[in-house]
Design a protein around this motif. Structure first.
Motif, PDB file in Angstrom:
ATOM      1  N   LEU A   1      15.518 121.002  35.811  1.00  0.00           N
ATOM      2  CA  LEU A   1      16.664 120.937  34.911  1.00  0.00           C
ATOM      3  C   LEU A   1      16.169 121.024  33.470  1.00  0.00           C
ATOM      4  O   LEU A   1      15.044 120.626  33.176  1.00  0.00           O
ATOM      5  CB  LEU A   1      17.418 119.613  35.092  1.00  0.00           C
ATOM      6  CG  LEU A   1      18.161 119.391  36.417  1.00  0.00           C
ATOM      7  CD1 LEU A   1      18.548 117.923  36.561  1.00  0.00           C
ATOM      8  CD2 LEU A   1      19.400 120.280  36.494  1.00  0.00           C
ATOM      9  N   PRO A   2      17.015 121.525  32.547  1.00  0.00           N
ATOM     10  CA  PRO A   2      16.635 121.475  31.134  1.00  0.00           C
ATOM     11  C   PRO A   2      16.593 120.028  30.653  1.00  0.00           C
ATOM     12  O   PRO A   2      17.311 119.166  31.165  1.00  0.00           O
ATOM     13  CB  PRO A   2      17.739 122.271  30.431  1.00  0.00           C
ATOM     14  CG  PRO A   2      18.894 122.232  31.369  1.00  0.00           C
ATOM     15  CD  PRO A   2      18.321 122.154  32.756  1.00  0.00           C
ATOM     16  N   LYS A   3      15.726 119.767  29.688  1.00  0.00           N
ATOM     17  CA  LYS A   3      15.538 118.410  29.205  1.00  0.00           C
ATOM     18  C   LYS A   3      16.403 118.138  27.963  1.00  0.00           C
ATOM     19  O   LYS A   3      16.628 119.034  27.150  1.00  0.00           O
ATOM     20  CB  LYS A   3      14.065 118.178  28.842  1.00  0.00           C
ATOM     21  CG  LYS A   3      13.100 118.018  30.021  1.00  0.00           C
ATOM     22  CD  LYS A   3      13.283 118.958  31.151  1.00  0.00           C
ATOM     23  CE  LYS A   3      12.223 118.842  32.240  1.00  0.00           C
ATOM     24  NZ  LYS A   3      12.264 120.030  33.112  1.00  0.00           N
ATOM     25  N   ILE A   4      16.839 116.903  27.826  1.00  0.00           N
ATOM     26  CA  ILE A   4      17.672 116.513  26.685  1.00  0.00           C
ATOM     27  C   ILE A   4      16.982 116.871  25.374  1.00  0.00           C
ATOM     28  O   ILE A   4      17.614 117.326  24.417  1.00  0.00           O
ATOM     29  CB  ILE A   4      17.968 115.000  26.741  1.00  0.00           C
ATOM     30  CG1 ILE A   4      18.891 114.693  27.930  1.00  0.00           C
ATOM     31  CG2 ILE A   4      18.583 114.515  25.441  1.00  0.00           C
ATOM     32  CD1 ILE A   4      19.091 113.220  28.196  1.00  0.00           C
ATOM     33  N   GLY A   5      15.665 116.678  25.332  1.00  0.00           N
ATOM     34  CA  GLY A   5      14.919 116.901  24.093  1.00  0.00           C
ATOM     35  C   GLY A   5      14.936 118.330  23.585  1.00  0.00           C
ATOM     36  O   GLY A   5      14.612 118.572  22.421  1.00  0.00           O
TER      37      GLY A   5
END
Length: 210
Positions: free
Chosen positions: A191-195
């Motif tokens: 998944l893509p990361k929040i950062g």
């Protein structure tokens, strides 16, 4: 779009191994294949490039060693820089190190600051850098030799492909942990990361491919 924290990714990885029977080596092979595929799609004619792969001692470094081996097998000119002795690498990363050596990937060990000039000379000959120094588990500021290597790599002005996340970027907050290596392309897993989308992250991650 669902975004993940570093703890989310840790749980996903643990589930893949413990509940779904995947070996860490399988995860690394899949990650390395994804990076090479994205690199070839972004940089057409990539086999004519010289690629430098920066590898840390953890699993992110193992992913990078897979990238280096796969590129070598495709007849791409490649050099790997590893920031630890072989015996100090994580167990599966050490196996990938041996596989890369068997595939005749040139490997430079960077253990002390006096090794930086030879690393600089090698990376100056590269057209593209792959950043596999730190993954999403990084939670404290980058320091010491790793900080110097990131500064060196950034100063060369080469395009950078980040493996999972740019080294030095917090996966949870998008803040810079001491020093960061900005990427033109980040190939991330699961998944893509929040950062990638908060604080400094959006300006440091480049194009993000999941």
């Amino acid at each position: 779009m669902k975004l993940a924290t570093s703890q989310d990714i840790k749980r996903i990885d643990e589930s893949a191994v413990k509940e779904h029977g995947m070996a860490v080596s399988q995860l690394m092979e899949s990650a390395g294949q994804a990076v090479v595929r994205a690199l070839e799609e972004r940089w057409k004619g990539s086999r004519s490039l010289t690629v430098g792969v920066l590898c840390g001692r953890g699993h992110n470094g193992g992913d990078g060693l897979v990238v280096a081996r796969l590129l070598k097998q495709k007849k791409t000119s490649v050099v790997a820089v590893v920031t630890a002795e072989a015996e100090d690498l994580a167990e599966e990363t050490r196996r990938q190190y041996q596989k890369a050596k068997t595939a005749k990937v040139p490997i430079l060990s960077l253990l002390e600051a006096d090794g930086l000039p030879s690393v600089r000379a090698a990376l100056e000959e590269c057209d593209l850098l792959v950043d596999a120094l730190f993954g999403t588990g990084l939670s404290r500021p980058v320091e010491g030799l790793h900080r110097e290597l990131i500064r060196l790599a950034r100063g060369l002005g080469k395009p950078v492909v980040a493996v999972d996340i740019p080294s030095g970027l917090s996966a949870d907050s998008g803040s810079v942990l001491g020093e960061v290596l900005p990427a033109q392309l980040t190939v991330t897993f699961g998944l893509p990361k929040i950062g990638f989308y908060t604080a400094s992250g959006s300006g440091l991650s480049g194009e993000v491919r999941v």
